[in-house]
Design a protein around this motif. Structure first.
Motif, PDB file in Angstrom:
ATOM      1  N   PRO A 114       8.637  10.216  14.700  1.00  0.00           N
ATOM      2  CA  PRO A 114       9.623   9.249  15.040  1.00  0.00           C
ATOM      3  C   PRO A 114      10.529   9.732  16.376  1.00  0.00           C
ATOM      4  CG  PRO A 114      10.135  11.184  13.612  1.00  0.00           C
ATOM      5  CD  PRO A 114       8.794  11.121  14.007  1.00  0.00           C
ATOM      6  N   THR A 115       9.789   9.132  17.281  1.00  0.00           N
ATOM      7  CA  THR A 115      10.015   9.600  18.516  1.00  0.00           C
ATOM      8  C   THR A 115       9.865   8.348  19.657  1.00  0.00           C
ATOM      9  OG1 THR A 115       7.727  10.212  19.162  1.00  0.00           O
ATOM     10  CG2 THR A 115       9.356  11.991  18.473  1.00  0.00           C
ATOM     11  N   ALA A 116      10.360   8.253  20.822  1.00  0.00           N
ATOM     12  CA  ALA A 116      10.204   7.350  21.660  1.00  0.00           C
ATOM     13  C   ALA A 116       9.079   6.803  22.229  1.00  0.00           C
ATOM     14  CB  ALA A 116      11.093   7.580  23.093  1.00  0.00           C
ATOM     15  N   GLY A 117       7.912   7.594  21.741  1.00  0.00           N
ATOM     16  CA  GLY A 117       6.629   7.427  22.449  1.00  0.00           C
ATOM     17  C   GLY A 117       5.825   6.933  21.069  1.00  0.00           C
ATOM     18  N   VAL A 118       6.164   6.847  19.990  1.00  0.00           N
ATOM     19  CA  VAL A 118       5.328   6.621  18.744  1.00  0.00           C
ATOM     20  C   VAL A 118       5.980   5.428  17.843  1.00  0.00           C
ATOM     21  CG1 VAL A 118       4.036   7.194  16.755  1.00  0.00           C
ATOM     22  CG2 VAL A 118       4.202   8.762  18.740  1.00  0.00           C
TER      23      VAL A 118
ATOM     24  N   GLU B 158      -5.101   3.760  13.732  1.00  0.00           N
ATOM     25  CA  GLU B 158      -5.190   2.566  12.741  1.00  0.00           C
ATOM     26  C   GLU B 158      -4.302   3.028  11.298  1.00  0.00           C
ATOM     27  OE1 GLU B 158      -9.719   1.183  14.189  1.00  0.00           O
ATOM     28  OE2 GLU B 158      -9.234   2.789  12.591  1.00  0.00           O
ATOM     29  N   GLY B 159      -4.464   3.954  11.055  1.00  0.00           N
ATOM     30  CA  GLY B 159      -3.574   4.628   9.943  1.00  0.00           C
ATOM     31  C   GLY B 159      -2.134   4.225   9.965  1.00  0.00           C
ATOM     32  N   ARG B 160      -1.722   4.565  11.171  1.00  0.00           N
ATOM     33  CA  ARG B 160      -0.069   4.325  11.445  1.00  0.00           C
ATOM     34  C   ARG B 160       0.291   2.882  11.330  1.00  0.00           C
ATOM     35  NH1 ARG B 160       0.152   7.215  15.480  1.00  0.00           N
ATOM     36  NH2 ARG B 160      -0.042   5.617  17.182  1.00  0.00           N
TER      37      ARG B 160
ATOM     38  N   GLN C  24       2.077   9.224   6.254  1.00  0.00           N
ATOM     39  CA  GLN C  24       2.036  10.796   6.773  1.00  0.00           C
ATOM     40  C   GLN C  24       1.934  11.084   8.323  1.00  0.00           C
ATOM     41  OE1 GLN C  24      -0.650  13.600   4.737  1.00  0.00           O
ATOM     42  NE2 GLN C  24      -1.545  13.955   6.585  1.00  0.00           N
ATOM     43  N   ASP C  25       2.782  11.640   9.147  1.00  0.00           N
ATOM     44  CA  ASP C  25       2.496  12.490   9.996  1.00  0.00           C
ATOM     45  C   ASP C  25       3.438  13.504  10.428  1.00  0.00           C
ATOM     46  OD1 ASP C  25       1.482  12.361  12.709  1.00  0.00           O
ATOM     47  OD2 ASP C  25       1.977  10.228  13.251  1.00  0.00           O
ATOM     48  N   GLY C  26       3.518  13.977  11.839  1.00  0.00           N
ATOM     49  CA  GLY C  26       4.308  15.394  12.018  1.00  0.00           C
ATOM     50  C   GLY C  26       5.554  14.645  12.642  1.00  0.00           C
ATOM     51  N   SER C  27       6.361  15.780  13.019  1.00  0.00           N
ATOM     52  CA  SER C  27       7.410  15.413  13.827  1.00  0.00           C
ATOM     53  C   SER C  27       7.510  14.739  14.765  1.00  0.00           C
ATOM     54  CB  SER C  27       8.352  16.957  13.864  1.00  0.00           C
ATOM     55  OG  SER C  27       7.758  17.680  14.775  1.00  0.00           O
TER      56      SER C  27
ATOM     57  N   GLN D 161       1.041  -1.086  -0.126  1.00  0.00           N
ATOM     58  CA  GLN D 161       0.060   0.260   0.043  1.00  0.00           C
ATOM     59  C   GLN D 161       0.871   1.228   0.100  1.00  0.00           C
ATOM     60  OE1 GLN D 161      -3.380   0.062  -0.204  1.00  0.00           O
ATOM     61  NE2 GLN D 161      -3.329  -1.951  -0.452  1.00  0.00           N
ATOM     62  N   PRO D 162       0.464   2.167  -0.888  1.00  0.00           N
ATOM     63  CA  PRO D 162       1.659   3.374  -1.127  1.00  0.00           C
ATOM     64  C   PRO D 162       1.744   4.356   0.384  1.00  0.00           C
ATOM     65  CG  PRO D 162       0.175   2.934  -2.959  1.00  0.00           C
ATOM     66  CD  PRO D 162      -0.378   2.229  -1.793  1.00  0.00           C
ATOM     67  N   LEU D 163       0.731   5.049   0.311  1.00  0.00           N
ATOM     68  CA  LEU D 163       0.545   6.095   1.592  1.00  0.00           C
ATOM     69  C   LEU D 163      -0.513   5.557   2.485  1.00  0.00           C
ATOM     70  CD1 LEU D 163       1.997   8.946   2.769  1.00  0.00           C
ATOM     71  CD2 LEU D 163       0.148  10.002   1.423  1.00  0.00           C
ATOM     72  N   THR D 164      -0.442   5.755   3.842  1.00  0.00           N
ATOM     73  CA  THR D 164      -1.349   5.430   4.886  1.00  0.00           C
ATOM     74  C   THR D 164      -1.575   6.610   5.693  1.00  0.00           C
ATOM     75  OG1 THR D 164      -2.218   3.999   6.395  1.00  0.00           O
ATOM     76  CG2 THR D 164       0.271   4.357   6.301  1.00  0.00           C
ATOM     77  N   TYR D 165      -2.512   6.883   6.096  1.00  0.00           N
ATOM     78  CA  TYR D 165      -3.057   7.760   7.188  1.00  0.00           C
ATOM     79  C   TYR D 165      -4.351   7.554   7.603  1.00  0.00           C
ATOM     80  CZ  TYR D 165      -4.513  11.480   3.898  1.00  0.00           C
ATOM     81  OH  TYR D 165      -5.231  12.375   2.873  1.00  0.00           O
ATOM     82  N   GLY D 166      -5.037   8.087   8.815  1.00  0.00           N
ATOM     83  CA  GLY D 166      -6.255   7.897   9.135  1.00  0.00           C
ATOM     84  C   GLY D 166      -7.155   9.072   8.611  1.00  0.00           C
ATOM     85  N   GLY D 167      -7.752   8.685   7.563  1.00  0.00           N
ATOM     86  CA  GLY D 167      -8.588   9.848   6.889  1.00  0.00           C
ATOM     87  C   GLY D 167     -10.100   9.909   7.507  1.00  0.00           C
TER      88      GLY D 167
END
Length: 496
Positions: free
Chosen positions: A346-350, A326-328, A340-343, A248-254
């Motif tokens: 890529p952190t210890a919590g996500v 679910e998108g992630r 797709q997501d914000g800064s 699947q190309p690009l995922t996010y929770g639409g």
């Protein structure tokens, strides 16, 4: 549910006024003196008198002595009972934000023992908290302080409605005027000239995170400039190769409209001249005279591009039916190659937590017009605020002062959860934010930043746009009608 179903107040109301009084009285802290009697044995030596009488060779020793007296003294010790802690309630969304508050609260508790902060993490989607919190803030069961979005939406209504405590004294005493970004200082200044919240971290959005192994297997090369593809043809070629390789190309929770809104914000920045975009940021305010309108061709171009991406198969199948986590999950599971997501992702919590073994890179969405370079969309709207009229305002200010110190802001960077808002920190500390965030942070100055359209605009306009985008992508609305609908809303807002 977002908050407790049965509040303390509703519980007391259920008991009846007469029954409630003793409970309320019992809750009040009382300082009493406790009298303790102790017996203390005190030994007092007395004089020993010896008289000697010498008579020839016979010595008679006469001893006169007084026994040692044992005197009992009563000692009265006054012991004050422990003063009950002041317990404050704080609300926040979950994820990395909640994790950072847990760390700050734990550190705060170690520095003092008079104040206890209880964190209440909202469940459900972020949109639920966003819409319900203003109602909670105006209720009798309001928290003492809260994390919330400081932008042109519900926040300004809270400030204008007198529901928030001014923090101007802290801005002055703590030197925040010099320690925070100008954009944050400006955006946190309300029309009355006062500031009712403080920016504690910054984020930028949206990035595209990509699975390095999936790209390799599909024969996809990352952007040559390492930041973004330079045309939509390159972008569509990536999508086609990924689908051919069964990804699947690009995922996010639409299913959550704000996520589609972030996607649309990018398309506006890529397709609309900055002069026009800046006007749209403010031209729906009361009394504004618009230079540009939502029925103009540049706005329509962004709406059509969003639909074109859907038709070209950019989005993962079923994305409109998935929420944010679910998108992630499709990316974490390796089923989708891009996410797709914000800064904050890529952190210890996500992502570092959910996919510790996943090797991934980052990029911006592609360039769509030769004369408009892609930029990061910067958001300084993550703020903490105090509810007005509470009995713990001074204690809440102590906590906010604590979390905004250089030491705690550097600790936030070192936690790897979020990017601190203070600009006077040691740059070496920023490396602790993680290699992805640190790499992006280094590019902010060179690539450039701008705010996204749906951040500064009125809440009603933003919320309406999210619904319209979902309808268009779901096949029930034509792109030409979106600008018309938004212009109607904007015109009504201009008239007040």
């Amino acid at each position: 549910m977002l908050f407790r179903k049965l509040t303390r107040r509703s519980f007391l109301a259920g008991l009846g006024a007469a029954a409630a009084l003793p409970i309320l009285a019992a809750c009040q802290p009382q300082i009493v003196e406790k009298i303790v009697e102790k017996e203390k044995i005190v030994e007092k030596p007395v004089e020993k008198i010896v008289t000697q009488i010498v008579e020839k060779e016979k010595i008679v020793e006469k001893i006169v002595e007084k026994p040692v007296e044992k005197i009992v003294e009563k000692v009265v010790v006054v012991t004050p009972t422990a003063v009950p802690k002041r317990v404050l309630r704080m609300t926040s969304i979950g994820g990395p934000m909640a994790e950072r508050w847990k760390l700050d609260i734990e550190a705060f508790h170690k520095t003092q023992n008079e104040i206890q902060i209880n964190l209440e993490v909202a469940g459900g989607a972020e949109e639920e908290y966003k819409s319900k919190f203003p109602l909670i803030a105006a209720s009798a069961d309001k928290p003492d302080l809260a994390w919330y979005w400081v932008d042109g939406r519900q926040y300004q209504g809270l400030a204008n409605g007198g529901l928030l405590e001014p923090l101007d004294d802290l801005y002055k005493s703590e030197g925040w005027e010099k320690a925070l970004p100008k954009a944050a200082l400006d955006s946190y200044t309300s029309p009355d000239g006062r500031r009712y919240a403080v920016n504690e971290d910054v984020v930028w959005y949206p990035m595209v995170y990509y699975n390095l192994d999936a790209f390799k297997k599909a024969g996809v090369e990352p952007p040559k400039n390492k930041i973004y593809y330079t045309s939509k043809d390159e972008w569509y070629d990536v999508v086609n190769k990924l689908r051919a390789a069964k990804y699947q190309p690009l995922t996010y929770g639409g299913k959550e409209g704000w996520i589609i809104g972030h996607n649309h914000d990018v398309l506006l920045q890529r397709l609309m001249p900055e002069e026009k975009l800046n006007d749209l940021f403010v031209n729906a305010r009361k009394g504004a005279t618009p230079k540009y309108r939502y029925t103009d061709p540049d706005w329509l171009a962004a709406d059509k591009m969003l639909l074109e991406w859907k038709d070209k198969g950019v989005y993962a199948d079923g994305y409109l039916g998935r929420n944010y986590p679910e998108g992630r999950s499709l990316f974490v599971q390796g089923k989708a190659a891009m996410y797709q997501d914000g800064s904050w992702a890529p952190t210890a919590g996500v992502l570092y937590k959910e996919a510790p073994d996943l090797e991934f890179g980052w990029m911006l969405y592609p360039q769509l017009k030769p004369d408009i370079k892609p930029k990061f969309l910067l958001y300084a709207g993550n703020g903490v605020m105090i509810m007005r009229g509470g009995k713990n305002v001074d204690a809440a200010k102590r906590f906010i002062t604590f979390i905004m110190t250089k030491e705690r802001q550097e600790a936030l960077a070192m936690s790897g959860l979020l990017v601190p808002s203070r600009i006077d920190l040691n740059p070496e500390v920023m490396k602790w934010t993680g290699r992805h965030v640190f790499d992006m942070w280094k590019q902010l100055g060179e690539v450039g930043t701008i705010i996204g359209w749906d951040d500064p605009i009125p809440a009603e306009l933003a919320q309406r746009s999210f619904i319209l985008f979902q309808e268009m992508l779901g096949g029930t609305r034509k792109p030409e009608t979106i600008g018309e609908e938004l212009e109607k809303v904007a015109e009504r807002l201009r008239k007040g």
